[in-house]
Design a protein around this motif. Structure first.
Motif, PDB file in Angstrom:
ATOM      1  N   ARG A   6       0.847  -1.201   0.000  1.00  7.15           N
ATOM      2  CA  ARG A   6       0.000   0.000   0.000  1.00  7.15           C
ATOM      3  C   ARG A   6       0.876   1.242   0.000  1.00  7.15           C
ATOM      4  N   THR A   7       0.367   2.307  -0.574  1.00  3.47           N
ATOM      5  CA  THR A   7       1.090   3.577  -0.499  1.00  3.47           C
ATOM      6  C   THR A   7       0.304   4.568   0.362  1.00  3.47           C
ATOM      7  N   THR A   8      -0.520   4.024   1.217  1.00  3.68           N
ATOM      8  CA  THR A   8      -1.269   4.864   2.154  1.00  3.68           C
ATOM      9  C   THR A   8      -1.282   4.195   3.525  1.00  3.68           C
ATOM     10  N   LEU A   9      -1.390   5.036   4.561  1.00  2.52           N
ATOM     11  CA  LEU A   9      -1.488   4.479   5.918  1.00  2.52           C
ATOM     12  C   LEU A   9      -2.912   4.602   6.459  1.00  2.52           C
ATOM     13  N   ASN A  10      -3.851   4.921   5.566  1.00  8.21           N
ATOM     14  CA  ASN A  10      -5.230   5.124   6.028  1.00  8.21           C
ATOM     15  C   ASN A  10      -5.802   3.970   6.855  1.00  8.21           C
ATOM     16  N   PRO A  11      -5.571   2.718   6.435  1.00  5.53           N
ATOM     17  CA  PRO A  11      -6.134   1.631   7.257  1.00  5.53           C
ATOM     18  C   PRO A  11      -5.596   1.647   8.692  1.00  5.53           C
ATOM     19  N   LEU A  12      -4.345   2.092   8.860  1.00  2.45           N
ATOM     20  CA  LEU A  12      -3.794   2.168  10.216  1.00  2.45           C
ATOM     21  C   LEU A  12      -4.445   3.312  10.995  1.00  2.45           C
ATOM     22  N   HIS A  13      -4.591   4.467  10.328  1.00  5.13           N
ATOM     23  CA  HIS A  13      -5.254   5.591  11.002  1.00  5.13           C
ATOM     24  C   HIS A  13      -6.628   5.152  11.489  1.00  5.13           C
ATOM     25  N   ALA A  14      -7.325   4.401  10.644  1.00  6.12           N
ATOM     26  CA  ALA A  14      -8.663   3.946  11.023  1.00  6.12           C
ATOM     27  C   ALA A  14      -8.587   2.994  12.219  1.00  6.12           C
ATOM     28  N   ALA A  15      -7.551   2.146  12.249  1.00 10.84           N
ATOM     29  CA  ALA A  15      -7.462   1.137  13.323  1.00 10.84           C
ATOM     30  C   ALA A  15      -7.162   1.749  14.681  1.00 10.84           C
ATOM     31  N   ILE A  16      -6.522   2.939  14.707  1.00  9.70           N
ATOM     32  CA  ILE A  16      -6.183   3.516  16.019  1.00  9.70           C
ATOM     33  C   ILE A  16      -6.940   4.813  16.311  1.00  9.70           C
ATOM     34  N   ARG A  17      -7.927   5.108  15.470  1.00 12.26           N
ATOM     35  CA  ARG A  17      -8.631   6.386  15.595  1.00 12.26           C
ATOM     36  C   ARG A  17      -9.328   6.560  16.943  1.00 12.26           C
ATOM     37  N   ASN A  18      -9.952   5.484  17.418  1.00  8.67           N
ATOM     38  CA  ASN A  18     -10.826   5.639  18.584  1.00  8.67           C
ATOM     39  C   ASN A  18     -10.124   5.540  19.924  1.00  8.67           C
ATOM     40  N   ASN A  19      -8.815   5.699  19.915  1.00 12.66           N
ATOM     41  CA  ASN A  19      -8.083   5.531  21.171  1.00 12.66           C
ATOM     42  C   ASN A  19      -7.265   6.791  21.427  1.00 12.66           C
ATOM     43  N   SER A  20      -7.561   7.496  22.516  1.00 14.95           N
ATOM     44  CA  SER A  20      -6.828   8.753  22.738  1.00 14.95           C
ATOM     45  C   SER A  20      -6.022   8.719  24.022  1.00 14.95           C
ATOM     46  N   SER A  21      -5.605   7.533  24.450  1.00 13.29           N
ATOM     47  CA  SER A  21      -4.712   7.453  25.607  1.00 13.29           C
ATOM     48  C   SER A  21      -3.394   8.126  25.238  1.00 13.29           C
ATOM     49  N   PRO A  22      -2.607   8.568  26.238  1.00 20.36           N
ATOM     50  CA  PRO A  22      -1.330   9.226  25.910  1.00 20.36           C
ATOM     51  C   PRO A  22      -0.426   8.352  25.048  1.00 20.36           C
ATOM     52  N   ALA A  23      -0.382   7.042  25.322  1.00 19.75           N
ATOM     53  CA  ALA A  23       0.512   6.163  24.561  1.00 19.75           C
ATOM     54  C   ALA A  23       0.083   6.068  23.099  1.00 19.75           C
ATOM     55  N   VAL A  24      -1.208   5.866  22.887  1.00 18.98           N
ATOM     56  CA  VAL A  24      -1.663   5.732  21.503  1.00 18.98           C
ATOM     57  C   VAL A  24      -1.580   7.086  20.795  1.00 18.98           C
ATOM     58  N   THR A  25      -1.742   8.169  21.530  1.00 13.33           N
ATOM     59  CA  THR A  25      -1.553   9.489  20.937  1.00 13.33           C
ATOM     60  C   THR A  25      -0.111   9.664  20.467  1.00 13.33           C
ATOM     61  N   PHE A  26       0.845   9.182  21.274  1.00 11.62           N
ATOM     62  CA  PHE A  26       2.253   9.230  20.867  1.00 11.62           C
ATOM     63  C   PHE A  26       2.449   8.408  19.591  1.00 11.62           C
ATOM     64  N   ILE A  27       1.881   7.213  19.564  1.00  6.80           N
ATOM     65  CA  ILE A  27       2.013   6.337  18.392  1.00  6.80           C
ATOM     66  C   ILE A  27       1.416   7.029  17.162  1.00  6.80           C
ATOM     67  N   ARG A  28       0.222   7.606  17.350  1.00  9.05           N
ATOM     68  CA  ARG A  28      -0.468   8.229  16.216  1.00  9.05           C
ATOM     69  C   ARG A  28       0.345   9.398  15.661  1.00  9.05           C
ATOM     70  N   SER A  29       0.879  10.220  16.561  1.00  9.17           N
ATOM     71  CA  SER A  29       1.580  11.398  16.031  1.00  9.17           C
ATOM     72  C   SER A  29       2.903  10.982  15.390  1.00  9.17           C
ATOM     73  N   ARG A  30       3.516   9.926  15.883  1.00  7.01           N
ATOM     74  CA  ARG A  30       4.729   9.423  15.229  1.00  7.01           C
ATOM     75  C   ARG A  30       4.405   8.908  13.823  1.00  7.01           C
ATOM     76  N   VAL A  31       3.346   8.143  13.714  1.00  6.76           N
ATOM     77  CA  VAL A  31       2.977   7.600  12.404  1.00  6.76           C
ATOM     78  C   VAL A  31       2.666   8.742  11.432  1.00  6.76           C
ATOM     79  N   GLU A  32       1.959   9.754  11.933  1.00  2.00           N
ATOM     80  CA  GLU A  32       1.619  10.882  11.052  1.00  2.00           C
ATOM     81  C   GLU A  32       2.864  11.644  10.618  1.00  2.00           C
ATOM     82  N   ARG A  33       3.750  11.900  11.584  1.00  2.00           N
ATOM     83  CA  ARG A  33       4.965  12.639  11.261  1.00  2.00           C
ATOM     84  C   ARG A  33       5.797  11.913  10.206  1.00  2.00           C
TER      85      ARG A  33
END
Ligand code: UDP
Length: 534
Positions: A6-33
């Motif tokens: 794949r050349t997109t990470l959209n499926p991953l964004h969808a898989a972690i969207r509903n979790n806003s704990s500090p750890a998953v927020t760190f993971i999400r912002s790393r993936v986005e960056r």
């Protein structure tokens, strides 16, 4: 269905969207960056011809350290200088699996784990085990216990599908419960009787485990020499001290002071609100930074200063990738589970010769200086020498997006721990048999020949025929459950073969044994993979 890159990470964004704990927020912002770099790596991988076909896997990612009561403790530390290395690895593993075209479910809830894989409530007290719908489950030591609770007896049946993220590694002698108990290798962790290659480490530690790694920053490519020049001029006389929490600085003030005489010294230590800092007054502390700001600080710095703790983390690799020199303490005697509280109870006999042995041994000068920090003169001279040298950014291939993608792709395509047949990857043609000297582990025997020990090749040399081919001349040959075997003991010319394949071990040495070692070559900058040998 085939796994398509794949050349997109959209499926991953969808898989972690509903979790806003500090750890998953760190993971999400790393993936986005890092998403642009992942996409570019995906495009290059598509264009390259060395495709390895794999079927699309249904994968569950369950970082057990973030779940349950341990999870609450971990989460509370994320924004207070607690460990982030594991999160870096979970983020990069998730991104890799997404790019490689697999189907991801991400959960940090023990409750959800039960509904995803647990036994369905049956009639009365008799739960019905449903077939496991995941082909692969990535978890950690905490998660293993949760999985066992959720799966009951089915745990044994399905454990071959597990992959355990285990930063510091688990040696075979600690992994096999019965052996660990009877031979003094029993530890807090360990004793799960998995295949040692199911444990995945942060750095290439014991080759008995699979090296999973993470992705570091990358040295800028495709820029003109002059731009690189000006980039290195942008480096200021700044040092950044490695250590997010106050206690890591204890007893280190003289060392840090010597550095601050030569360089403006910065830190990113978490500062609890309302409390005054214990840091020396000459330190410019930024408080804990977001990863983006932390990396920006490193970009402008000349030296990244290790205090001795944390051990073997990602930050030094990032600093070196951003053109810093990593200055770190040598440990003499080395730290280990025998003499050190941090390693105590960890299922490894490794001897840690500095804060970051990978940086020390596999990168080294001019990027890494390992010094006796109690010797002020040595520290001062090192700092002055560093200031005189121009050092280019450097990233080992295994810590680039492509390096991680090809490694994870090959593991998924070739590592099958559920099959009853003997491993066929890497192929037998990769095998280089070495008979080690007395007292050396296979890990070091192979390393001395610039090779790596490959546990999946042990079975080729664990036979009387293999001993005969090597003309070892055994007066007797015995089969034994012994993590040093196959081996040869010159006293009485005794040969020993391994009885339990779970105990094939690259780690382990004994002064009375010459170990028989399965070595192989590796790709440049990528120890986990061997070159083709058809
Ligand atoms: N990091 C961060 N903010 C900081 C200092 C570090 O986000 O102020 C990040 C850093 O980029 C690295 C991660 O924290 O990727 C883990 O760093 P470390 O090597 O300290 O390992 P740990 O002990 O946290 O596992």
């Amino acid at each position: 269905k085939k796994a398509e890159i794949r050349t997109t990470l959209n499926p991953l964004h969808a898989a972690i969207r509903n979790n806003s704990s500090p750890a998953v927020t760190f993971i999400r912002s790393r993936v986005e960056r890092m998403s642009e770099r992942w996409k570019q790596a995906a495009v290059r991988m598509r264009q390259s011809n060395n495709q390895t076909d794999s079927t699309q896997m249904k994968v569950l990612l369950y970082p057990g350290a973030l779940a349950g009561s341990a999870g609450q403790r971990f989460e509370a530390l994320v924004e207070r200088g607690g460990p982030l290395g594991e999160l870096v690895q979970w983020a990069d593993l998730s991104a890799s699996l997404t790019i490689l075209g697999h189907n991801l479910t991400f959960s940090t809830s023990q409750q959800q784990l039960h509904s995803l894989i647990g036994a369905a409530p049956g009639r009365g007290s008799c739960p019905i085990q449903r077939p496991l719908t995941f082909d692969l489950i990535y978890t950690d030591y905490h998660g293993l216990a949760h999985l066992q609770g959720a799966m009951g007896l089915a745990f044994l049946h399905y454990q071959c599908r597990f992959r355990i993220l285990d930063s510091f590694g688990t040696e075979p002698a600690f992994n096999l419960g019965s052996y660990a108990r009877s031979h003094g290798y029993k530890t807090l962790w360990g004793s799960w009787d998995l295949q040692p290659l199911q444990y995945m480490t942060m750095f290439p530690h014991t080759p008995d485990n699979s090296f999973l790694g993470f992705v570091s920053e990358e040295a800028v490519k495709d820029v003109k020499e002059e731009e690189l020049e000006s980039d290195s001029n942008r480096k200021n006389r700044i040092a950044v001290v490695y250590g997010k929490q106050d206690y890591m600085w204890k007893g280190k003030s003289e060392y840090v002071e010597v550095i601050s005489e030569e360089l403006e010294t910065h830190a990113t230590v978490y500062q609890p609100p309302g409390l005054t800092s214990n840091l020396p007054s000459f330190i410019r502390n930024h408080g804990l930074l977001t990863q983006e700001h932390f990396l920006r600080l490193l970009r402008g710095a000349k030296v990244f200063v290790g205090l001795g703790f944390p051990y073997e983390g990602p930050a030094p690799i990032e600093a070196i990738a951003l053109g810093c020199v990593f200055l770190q303490p040598r440990f003499d005697p080395p730290h280990s589970s025998e003499n050190n509280d941090f390693y105590k109870g960890k299922p490894t006999t490794r001897q840690i010769s500095s804060q970051h042995p990978y940086a020390e041994k596999l990168i080294g000068k001019p990027h890494v200086w390992t010094v006796d920090v109690s010797n002020k003169t040595e520290v001062r001279e090192a700092v002055r020498a560093i200031l005189r040298t121009e050092v280019k950014p450097f990233t080992p291939r295994e810590f680039t997006c492509e390096g991680m993608l090809e490694r994870v792709r090959d593991y998924i395509a070739h590592q099958d721990f559920c099959s009853k047949s003997l491993p066929t990857w890497p192929p037998e043609c990769a095998l280089r048999v070495h008979l080690g000297p007395l007292g050396q582990s296979c890990e070091s025997v192979c390393q001395r020949s610039s090779l790596v020990c490959e546990p999946a090749l042990f079975h080729y040399l664990n036979t009387p025929a293999a001993l005969a081919r090597l003309k070892i001349g055994c007066s007797s040959t015995r089969q034994e459950v012994n993590h040093l075997f196959p081996a040869y003991s010159p006293w009485g010319q005794q040969c020993g073969l391994q009885q339990d394949p779970l105990l094939f071990s690259c780690a382990g040495s004994d002064l009375s044994q010459r170990r028989l070692c399965p070595c192989r070559a590796h790709l440049p900058g990528q120890v986990a993979l061997s070159p083709d040998c058809l």
